[in-house]
Motif scaffolding. Sequence first.
Motif, PDB file in Angstrom:
ATOM      1  N   ASP A  83      60.292  16.294  68.796  1.00 27.39           N
ATOM      2  CA  ASP A  83      60.947  16.584  70.621  1.00 27.39           C
ATOM      3  C   ASP A  83      59.200  18.147  70.600  1.00 27.39           C
ATOM      4  OD1 ASP A  83      61.491  17.216  72.351  1.00 27.39           O
ATOM      5  OD2 ASP A  83      63.660  18.113  72.136  1.00 27.39           O
ATOM      6  N   PRO A  84      58.819  17.441  71.280  1.00 29.77           N
ATOM      7  CA  PRO A  84      57.978  19.004  71.607  1.00 29.77           C
ATOM      8  C   PRO A  84      58.002  19.573  72.711  1.00 29.77           C
ATOM      9  CG  PRO A  84      56.678  16.770  72.688  1.00 29.77           C
ATOM     10  CD  PRO A  84      57.747  15.615  72.477  1.00 29.77           C
ATOM     11  N   THR A  85      59.228  19.080  73.061  1.00 22.34           N
ATOM     12  CA  THR A  85      59.936  21.217  73.668  1.00 22.34           C
ATOM     13  C   THR A  85      60.297  21.952  73.640  1.00 22.34           C
ATOM     14  OG1 THR A  85      61.854  19.130  74.245  1.00 22.34           O
ATOM     15  CG2 THR A  85      60.332  19.241  76.186  1.00 22.34           C
ATOM     16  N   GLN A  86      60.504  20.800  71.901  1.00 25.89           N
ATOM     17  CA  GLN A  86      61.709  22.760  70.974  1.00 25.89           C
ATOM     18  C   GLN A  86      60.113  23.059  70.712  1.00 25.89           C
ATOM     19  OE1 GLN A  86      64.253  22.242  68.704  1.00 25.89           O
ATOM     20  NE2 GLN A  86      64.801  19.878  68.975  1.00 25.89           N
ATOM     21  N   ARG A 410      56.030  11.252  77.769  1.00 24.41           N
ATOM     22  CA  ARG A 410      57.350  10.907  78.167  1.00 24.41           C
ATOM     23  C   ARG A 410      58.031  11.752  77.806  1.00 24.41           C
ATOM     24  NH1 ARG A 410      58.371   7.147  72.989  1.00 24.41           N
ATOM     25  NH2 ARG A 410      58.329   9.125  72.280  1.00 24.41           N
ATOM     26  N   ASP A 411      57.272  12.812  76.049  1.00 20.37           N
ATOM     27  CA  ASP A 411      58.540  13.601  75.959  1.00 20.37           C
ATOM     28  C   ASP A 411      58.294  14.779  76.050  1.00 20.37           C
ATOM     29  OD1 ASP A 411      58.201  11.318  73.705  1.00 20.37           O
ATOM     30  OD2 ASP A 411      56.727  12.222  72.449  1.00 20.37           O
ATOM     31  N   ASP A 412      57.310  15.297  77.277  1.00 20.72           N
ATOM     32  CA  ASP A 412      57.913  16.789  77.596  1.00 20.72           C
ATOM     33  C   ASP A 412      57.252  16.786  79.399  1.00 20.72           C
ATOM     34  OD1 ASP A 412      57.711  18.962  78.008  1.00 20.72           O
ATOM     35  OD2 ASP A 412      55.816  20.089  77.108  1.00 20.72           O
ATOM     36  N   PRO A 413      57.689  15.424  79.987  1.00 18.99           N
ATOM     37  CA  PRO A 413      57.224  15.373  81.259  1.00 18.99           C
ATOM     38  C   PRO A 413      57.385  16.069  82.031  1.00 18.99           C
ATOM     39  CG  PRO A 413      60.339  14.634  80.625  1.00 18.99           C
ATOM     40  CD  PRO A 413      59.465  15.634  79.364  1.00 18.99           C
ATOM     41  N   TYR A 414      55.560  15.726  82.994  1.00 23.11           N
ATOM     42  CA  TYR A 414      55.603  16.598  83.950  1.00 23.11           C
ATOM     43  C   TYR A 414      54.837  15.529  84.762  1.00 23.11           C
ATOM     44  CZ  TYR A 414      51.160  15.043  81.840  1.00 23.11           C
ATOM     45  OH  TYR A 414      50.556  14.323  80.811  1.00 23.11           O
ATOM     46  N   ASN A 419      59.774   9.157  86.534  1.00 24.44           N
ATOM     47  CA  ASN A 419      60.873   7.792  87.384  1.00 24.44           C
ATOM     48  C   ASN A 419      59.539   7.229  87.737  1.00 24.44           C
ATOM     49  OD1 ASN A 419      61.244  10.606  88.134  1.00 24.44           O
ATOM     50  ND2 ASN A 419      60.321  11.438  89.806  1.00 24.44           N
ATOM     51  N   LEU A 420      58.397   6.431  86.779  1.00 27.25           N
ATOM     52  CA  LEU A 420      57.890   5.237  86.711  1.00 27.25           C
ATOM     53  C   LEU A 420      58.512   4.611  85.462  1.00 27.25           C
ATOM     54  CD1 LEU A 420      54.350   6.766  87.158  1.00 27.25           C
ATOM     55  CD2 LEU A 420      55.668   5.852  89.664  1.00 27.25           C
ATOM     56  N   GLU A 421      58.112   3.214  85.170  1.00 26.08           N
ATOM     57  CA  GLU A 421      58.633   2.329  84.842  1.00 26.08           C
ATOM     58  C   GLU A 421      57.276   2.448  83.374  1.00 26.08           C
ATOM     59  OE1 GLU A 421      61.387   0.975  84.540  1.00 26.08           O
ATOM     60  OE2 GLU A 421      62.413   1.676  85.232  1.00 26.08           O
ATOM     61  N   VAL A 487      49.135  18.381  77.661  1.00 26.42           N
ATOM     62  CA  VAL A 487      49.465  17.736  78.633  1.00 26.42           C
ATOM     63  C   VAL A 487      48.895  16.579  77.930  1.00 26.42           C
ATOM     64  CG1 VAL A 487      49.417  18.509  80.739  1.00 26.42           C
ATOM     65  CG2 VAL A 487      47.377  17.618  79.922  1.00 26.42           C
ATOM     66  N   GLU A 488      49.867  15.302  77.987  1.00 25.33           N
ATOM     67  CA  GLU A 488      48.439  14.151  77.484  1.00 25.33           C
ATOM     68  C   GLU A 488      47.260  13.383  77.522  1.00 25.33           C
ATOM     69  OE1 GLU A 488      50.202  12.706  74.673  1.00 25.33           O
ATOM     70  OE2 GLU A 488      48.664  11.409  74.247  1.00 25.33           O
ATOM     71  N   GLY A 489      45.913  14.196  77.033  1.00 29.89           N
ATOM     72  CA  GLY A 489      44.578  13.351  77.607  1.00 29.89           C
ATOM     73  C   GLY A 489      44.829  12.242  76.668  1.00 29.89           C
TER      74      GLY A 489
END
Lengths: 550, 235
Positions: A83-86, A410-414, A419-421, A487-489
């Motif tokens: 959980d990268p938000t922690q 997905r884990d630290d959304p930006y 809102n996408l599948e 961010v996810e590069g």
Amino acid sequence: MSTGLERQGREVTEDDLEALIGDRALGRDDHLNAPGFVIRPDDVQDVLFDLRDEAGFDHLSCLTAQQYEDRYESIYHMKKYADPTQEVSVVVPTSIDDPVSQSAEPVFRTADWHEREAFDLVGIDYEGHPDPRRILLPETWQGHPLSKDYDQEQPQVVTLSEHANPIQPDHHDQESDTMFLNIGPHHPATHGVLHLETVLDGETVVDVDPDVGYLHRCEEQMCQSGTYRHQIMPYPDRWDYVSAGLLNEWAYARVAEDLADIEVPEYAQVIRTMGAELCRIASHMLALATFALDVYGDFTAVFQYGMRDREVVQDILEDLTGQRLMFNYFRLGGVAWDLPEPRGEFLEKTRDFLDGLPAKVDEYHDLLTGNEIFQVRTHDTGVLEPEVAKSYGCTGPVARASGVDYDLRRDDPYGYYENLEWDVVTRQGCDNYARVLCRMEEVEESAKIIEQCVDLLEDWPEDDREIQANVPRTLKPDPDTEVYRAVEGAKGELGIYIRSDGTDKPGRFKIRSPCFHNLSALGEMSEGEYVPDLIASLGSLDIVLGEVDR
Amino acid sequence: MSSDKPRQEIYDSTAPSSDTRESRMGAGPDDRFNSRLREAFGATPFILTKFDQFMNWVRGNSMFMLQFGIACCSIEMMHTYAIKHDLDRFGAGVPRASPRQADVMIVPGTIVSKFGPRMKRVYDQMPEPKFVVGMGSCTISGGPFQEGYNVVKGAEEIIPVDIHVPGCPPRPEALVYGVAKLQERIRNGETSPVVVKPYELEQFGDLPKDELVQKLASDIDEDDLVMRYNWADSP
């Protein structure tokens, strides 16, 4: 492995952390993204071990070193893979006269390279570090360029000694019959200017030491001398220059928007998401093309096909941003301009590309992953175990192909990803083959995201197309605000740490490059294997030297 | 029909092969190897030209490029070699991995202090005559990184450059144009303007013994090759 708080299966709160660190905390130095604890330089290993084993912070995301007027400071930015938000920051101040801090290398292997970089650029010594050398600058460099008293005008002498006599130092030492081999810095398989100091026993790799810094073009210094609003944004394009420009720009946009508290309009977020995923496709296509080139010298088929598909993506991005490679399209608070007119034509062009993609992916599978030679070359070579990958801080497709389910989208959304599948691709293979498959599947997932964005953009009401928030001309965040965001590069977690000093330029700008971490795991992946497997492993890591060296 | 016997029509008749030959060559004598010029020249099928001019013409039309990727520009350079732009159409598109087989070096990116000596060494390994195309702003002045503490302010600080292609990065079309211009100059036998090269690869013992050199004397051997950067004198 983890015990205590982690086993109780609940989120670690600030109180838990305070209790865990206890007396060892000298004070608090909170960052915008995480609580920060100030500790003494000789408690580093102790505290990090506790945080890793007791509280489950198993990801040393970044290490920032900086100099203040009265002290040096190392900041360990820690996260959880689960959980990268922690997050938690461990701040280690050291005195200006004697900047010695304990090394964190026994806790996290990735601290090895990070502390070498901190020593090289800022000048902090790490006690107990296994290999205290410079990493980015030449060995003979004088001074530490990001420290306060560095004189940029002073002359420097750089040696060419490794190459002075290639015959003489062939033998690594007197007793064994191992051979020393330089691969690079100018070599077609190193994807740029990387130097691998390799020791061979017969044809088996005994030791490999990547020597980086041949493209260290002072990105952090450049960003520290630019203003937040407009002057920094062009540089991220040039970190990971394999068409991943928008992904990198997003890293800066995200951190600066957090710092200055800017809200981005939803419409701009959708355009950003679409552009970023197009970049990801272009980047993965090049990874695939050059990997084929590395593994079986396929310059004529897969390489050219990869280039063909990249041309299409680059055309679309050029329509959108006005540039083929260095887009400079994001602005703080949005994007530079709306979709090109006529909109219908642009969206149609994008759709055409997406419609053609499945057939092209099939073609790649026929040519590449279904090829027996390719399978023999890549299966079970360059194995990277998940725990090793975590210890080296690997992220992105490299970690996901080792079964580490970690994707910041997905884990630290930006952006608009929430809102996408779409799905996060993970594979359990841990080898070169898994990494290639992982990238190819990610291309398909990106296509899904783009398709949904195109639908959204097509139906977006005309009077609600706000592309930029209202952002002041000059941004001056409050002094001593610190923030680390990632961010996810295309290659993994691309993070930026900014400390503001009250002016319109950052006081410290630190880039956490995914390639830097991924490359540091190369030794683990290739020792004990053949030289060609080393080349394949290097290719499957998909490094970009602009991002490794910054 | 069993497959161990030749097919009847091939076995029996030679018509198909002579048909093919005629359709390729046309009727009449075989003059595939005679150029139209031959008729014009009559009995003396020779052209008189200066040997140098002939060599320049040949050289300009067959250039081997060095496969040399440094930074961002190398991505656009790869696109220039690959399909769509296909530099090979201009007789200049075969990237060679070894400098010993290359005539032209495209310098695609920022040169930093650590890479300077290596680039000089690669350039030295190329056989004469050799040509350099500087690609992008970094090879002109250091580009966006000019202010950097570690960045060499242009490729011309280290090696002579024949053609500069500006841009950050230049489009593939621009690089194609730059290479075509270089070919034109080679064909016409034009030389490059003389350039100043402040940074040389030299032996450590030959450096003037100033403070810095004395400090490093214990680390570096007298006959080690070094490059000394006098940043203060850089443009």
